[in-house]
Motif scaffolding. Structure first.
Motif, mmCIF file in Angstrom:
data_model
loop_
_atom_site.group_PDB
_atom_site.id
_atom_site.type_symbol
_atom_site.label_atom_id
_atom_site.label_comp_id
_atom_site.label_asym_id
_atom_site.label_seq_id
_atom_site.Cartn_x
_atom_site.Cartn_y
_atom_site.Cartn_z
ATOM 1 N N ASP A 2 0.856 -1.186 0.000
ATOM 2 C CA ASP A 2 0.000 0.000 0.000
ATOM 3 C C ASP A 2 0.896 1.240 0.000
ATOM 4 O O ASP A 2 1.678 1.441 0.934
ATOM 5 N N PRO A 3 0.810 2.101 -1.022
ATOM 6 C CA PRO A 3 1.734 3.234 -1.097
ATOM 7 C C PRO A 3 1.448 4.341 -0.085
ATOM 8 O O PRO A 3 2.360 5.111 0.250
ATOM 9 N N GLU A 4 0.222 4.435 0.406
ATOM 10 C CA GLU A 4 -0.129 5.579 1.243
ATOM 11 C C GLU A 4 0.634 5.640 2.560
ATOM 12 O O GLU A 4 1.199 6.701 2.894
ATOM 13 N N PRO A 5 0.700 4.575 3.351
ATOM 14 C CA PRO A 5 1.435 4.684 4.616
ATOM 15 C C PRO A 5 2.900 5.060 4.420
ATOM 16 O O PRO A 5 3.445 5.864 5.175
ATOM 17 N N ALA A 6 3.544 4.486 3.400
ATOM 18 C CA ALA A 6 4.949 4.806 3.143
ATOM 19 C C ALA A 6 5.102 6.257 2.693
ATOM 20 O O ALA A 6 6.053 6.945 3.092
ATOM 21 N N ALA A 7 4.179 6.734 1.859
ATOM 22 C CA ALA A 7 4.248 8.127 1.405
ATOM 23 C C ALA A 7 4.079 9.090 2.574
ATOM 24 O O ALA A 7 4.783 10.107 2.674
ATOM 25 N N ARG A 8 3.159 8.782 3.474
ATOM 26 C CA ARG A 8 2.953 9.631 4.646
ATOM 27 C C ARG A 8 4.174 9.604 5.564
ATOM 28 O O ARG A 8 4.594 10.642 6.102
#
Length: 283
Positions: A260-266
């Protein structure tokens, strides 16, 4: 040190190209909404070079969200089989036209266009002098167009795995001196700094304060600060040198290549804002 942080982004069709890094995809509105929601200031946009997105659509997305689009990335030129420095005159002409379309798009937003892998891998058998002569013609033609429309070209040195031509910041800055036009500058890239420079510190300082954009990702192609103990780069040292060089402007971050890209991006944007802020004050 004030740096606005952006996410690499493109239209959904980039997923067919097996691009070098993972990027956010969607319509301009979707890109802007997600970038802002995930804690970024905007996005670096990588359009289809032969079907460039309508600037009006991007303008509406930016106005609706408050996002910024400070950089147009020309990397898809190479990914789609063209090169600015190509032995085939037809492919070279197509690439030049495509890059000019990107300059036109960037000019609508007072943005800059990166000139990195779009120059191609190099021409097999060509001497350095032959490459220099060709590059001089192409870079001057593109700079003339950038000057006319009001955009800025940022020459990006790249590691030898990407191109055999212009690998170091010293080489890139020499081209800035040679072209001698405010519409032709340089940018930084942490992958290149790790793989092509004598040291990361040397590469950043070699930019002589001319760079105002940086690509921020580990050679593993993961965003910074999300995989403790597995990343090659010393991000604290990078932040220190950037601060000493008084770097300001914008930086762009890739998405995590898996999961999932969102947690890493955040997590990456929180890490970078802490790393790049001065005295704890965020940009």
């Amino acid at each position: 040190m004030k740096i606005k942080l952006c996410l690499f982004s493109s239209t959904p069709d980039i997923e067919k190209l097996n691009f070098l890094v993972k990027v956010l995809t969607g319509t301009p509105l979707e890109l802007a909404q997600r970038a802002i929601a995930w804690g970024y200031d905007g996005f670096e946009f990588m359009p289809d070079p032969e079907n460039v997105t309508d600037p009006g659509e991007i303008e509406r997305a930016l106005k609706a969200t408050g996002a910024m689009m400070p950089v147009v990335n020309s990397g898809r030129i190479a990914a789609q089989g063209m090169a600015l420095l190509h032995a085939d005159k037809v492919l070279r002409a197509r690439a030049i036209k495509a890059f000019k379309r990107m300059l036109d798009l960037a000019a609508c937003f007072q943005a800059r266009v990166g000139l990195g892998m779009s120059r191609g891998a190099g021409i097999p058998g060509a001497s350095r002098q032959e490459m220099d002569i060709l590059a001089d013609d192409v870079f001057r033609e593109l700079t003339e167009h950038a000057t006319k429309v009001g955009a800025v070209i940022m020459l990006e040195p790249a590691d030898p795995g990407v191109t055999a031509y212009i690998n170091t910041m010293d080489e890139a800055v020499a081209w800035v001196d040679r072209i001698n036009n405010p519409h032709f500058g340089v940018m930084l890239d942490t992958y290149q700094l790790a793989d092509a420079e004598p040291s990361i510190e040397h590469g950043i300082r070699a930019a002589r304060g001319l760079a105002n954009h940086i690509h921020l990702y580990d050679p593993s192609r993961w965003p910074p600060g999300v995989r403790d103990g597995t990343q090659r780069l010393d991000w604290k040292n990078i932040g220190r040198v950037l601060q000493e060089e008084k770097f300001s402007g914008t930086g762009s971050v890739v998405l995590a290549p898996e999961g999932d890209p969102e947690p890493a991006a955040r997590a990456a944007v929180r890490f970078l804002r802490s790393l790049l802020s001065k005295d704890g004050v965020h940009s």
